[in-house]
Design a protein around this motif. Structure first.
Motif, PDB file in Angstrom:
ATOM      1  N   LYS A 100     -58.085 -27.543 -16.723  1.00 61.44           N
ATOM      2  CA  LYS A 100     -57.582 -28.818 -17.247  1.00 61.44           C
ATOM      3  C   LYS A 100     -58.726 -29.837 -17.250  1.00 61.44           C
ATOM      4  CE  LYS A 100     -52.902 -27.960 -15.697  1.00 61.44           C
ATOM      5  NZ  LYS A 100     -51.723 -28.485 -15.050  1.00 61.44           N
ATOM      6  N   ARG A 101     -59.423 -29.901 -18.355  1.00 69.02           N
ATOM      7  CA  ARG A 101     -60.625 -30.730 -18.452  1.00 69.02           C
ATOM      8  C   ARG A 101     -60.361 -32.197 -18.087  1.00 69.02           C
ATOM      9  NH1 ARG A 101     -64.964 -28.315 -20.936  1.00 69.02           N
ATOM     10  NH2 ARG A 101     -64.530 -26.269 -21.840  1.00 69.02           N
ATOM     11  N   ASP A 102     -59.177 -32.692 -18.423  1.00 68.81           N
ATOM     12  CA  ASP A 102     -58.869 -34.101 -18.176  1.00 68.81           C
ATOM     13  C   ASP A 102     -58.128 -34.315 -16.847  1.00 68.81           C
ATOM     14  OD1 ASP A 102     -56.477 -32.939 -18.966  1.00 68.81           O
ATOM     15  OD2 ASP A 102     -55.890 -34.609 -20.243  1.00 68.81           O
ATOM     16  N   TYR A 103     -58.203 -33.360 -15.944  1.00 67.51           N
ATOM     17  CA  TYR A 103     -57.465 -33.428 -14.677  1.00 67.51           C
ATOM     18  C   TYR A 103     -57.787 -34.703 -13.883  1.00 67.51           C
ATOM     19  CZ  TYR A 103     -55.435 -31.772 -10.259  1.00 67.51           C
ATOM     20  OH  TYR A 103     -54.677 -31.644  -9.124  1.00 67.51           O
ATOM     21  N   ILE A 104     -59.044 -35.028 -13.749  1.00 69.49           N
ATOM     22  CA  ILE A 104     -59.439 -36.220 -12.978  1.00 69.49           C
ATOM     23  C   ILE A 104     -59.006 -37.483 -13.706  1.00 69.49           C
ATOM     24  CG2 ILE A 104     -61.392 -37.501 -12.027  1.00 69.49           C
ATOM     25  CD1 ILE A 104     -60.620 -34.877 -10.525  1.00 69.49           C
ATOM     26  N   ARG A 105     -59.125 -37.489 -15.010  1.00 70.68           N
ATOM     27  CA  ARG A 105     -58.674 -38.638 -15.802  1.00 70.68           C
ATOM     28  C   ARG A 105     -57.167 -38.843 -15.614  1.00 70.68           C
ATOM     29  NH1 ARG A 105     -61.673 -37.752 -19.945  1.00 70.68           N
ATOM     30  NH2 ARG A 105     -60.352 -36.131 -20.849  1.00 70.68           N
ATOM     31  N   GLN A 106     -56.413 -37.747 -15.584  1.00 77.16           N
ATOM     32  CA  GLN A 106     -54.966 -37.834 -15.363  1.00 77.16           C
ATOM     33  C   GLN A 106     -54.651 -38.377 -13.966  1.00 77.16           C
ATOM     34  OE1 GLN A 106     -53.403 -33.910 -16.098  1.00 77.16           O
ATOM     35  NE2 GLN A 106     -53.394 -34.175 -18.312  1.00 77.16           N
ATOM     36  N   LEU A 107     -55.366 -37.885 -12.959  1.00 79.56           N
ATOM     37  CA  LEU A 107     -55.132 -38.384 -11.595  1.00 79.56           C
ATOM     38  C   LEU A 107     -55.486 -39.859 -11.476  1.00 79.56           C
ATOM     39  CD1 LEU A 107     -56.470 -35.451  -9.359  1.00 79.56           C
ATOM     40  CD2 LEU A 107     -54.092 -35.993  -9.943  1.00 79.56           C
ATOM     41  N   THR A 108     -56.584 -40.255 -12.109  1.00 83.62           N
ATOM     42  CA  THR A 108     -57.005 -41.661 -12.068  1.00 83.62           C
ATOM     43  C   THR A 108     -55.932 -42.553 -12.684  1.00 83.62           C
ATOM     44  OG1 THR A 108     -59.337 -41.062 -12.098  1.00 83.62           O
ATOM     45  CG2 THR A 108     -58.783 -43.294 -12.826  1.00 83.62           C
TER      46      THR A 108
END
Length: 191
Positions: A100-108
């Motif tokens: 999930k490339r956007d995993y950190i963006r989603q958590l942020t």
């Protein structure tokens, strides 16, 4: 100073817990080990469905239902600490989320981590050393991995952390003794 969210990733037996505990002690960070946070309820959920409490690898009920509950619980506890300004070491493999490339963006976005500095500390070891360490620690949850060693190794090799917008620091923990000073040279906060 912004708190750090350290995503401590790597295979079982790679030394994540040793490293995570040393970092937490040295810098007074919160240390959260997914297994310690979740093992009791995970075991109970698996048993309630007729599985061994240690049957995770290759278990569709675990991967499709339980795993997300474990990580959500871990991240909620981490977020409480981060919102208080306390840096957190998250000791968990996160393998199921690597693609999930956007995993950190989603958590942020989900947790409002604009004030948090996340980074990945990826711990790896030579596979021969890894097998020796897993056999030596004798944990029941490692038995499937040892019994299916080639499949386990191929699984590790096939999964790379593809997260975007986060620094990934790689650390070779193959030496017999862990040296904090060798790791500190790589860390953004130990300058």
């Amino acid at each position: 100073m912004k708190p750090y969210a350290i995503f401590l990733i790597g295979s079982a037996g790679s030394g994540k817990s040793t490293i995570g505990k040393r970092l937490a002690t040295e810098y007074n960070f919160c240390y959260l080990d997914k297994d310690m946070v979740c093992n009791i309820f995970t075991g109970m959920l698996l048993e309630a469905k007729g599985y061994s409490p240690h049957e995770r690898d290759g278990n569709p009920f675990y991967s499709e239902v339980v795993m997300d509950a474990e990580y959500t619980t871990l991240l909620h506890i981490a977020n409480d600490n981060l919102q208080l300004g306390r840096s957190v070491v998250l000791d968990a493999p996160f393998l199921g989320y690597f693609s999930k490339r956007d995993y950190i963006r989603q958590l942020t976005a989900k947790y409002g981590w604009e004030h948090v500095t996340p980074f990945v500390l990826e711990v790896h070891v030579d596979f021969d050393v890894l097998k020796q360490r897993m056999a030596a620690r004798g944990l029941q949850r490692d038995q499937w991995k040892i019994d299916h060693w080639q499949t386990f190794v191929e699984g590790i090799q096939s999964k790379r952390c593809l997260w975007e917008e986060i620094e990934i620091i790689s650390f070779d923990n193959s030496p017999e003794e862990f040296e904090l000073s060798r790791l500190q040279k790589l860390l953004p906060f130990s300058g």
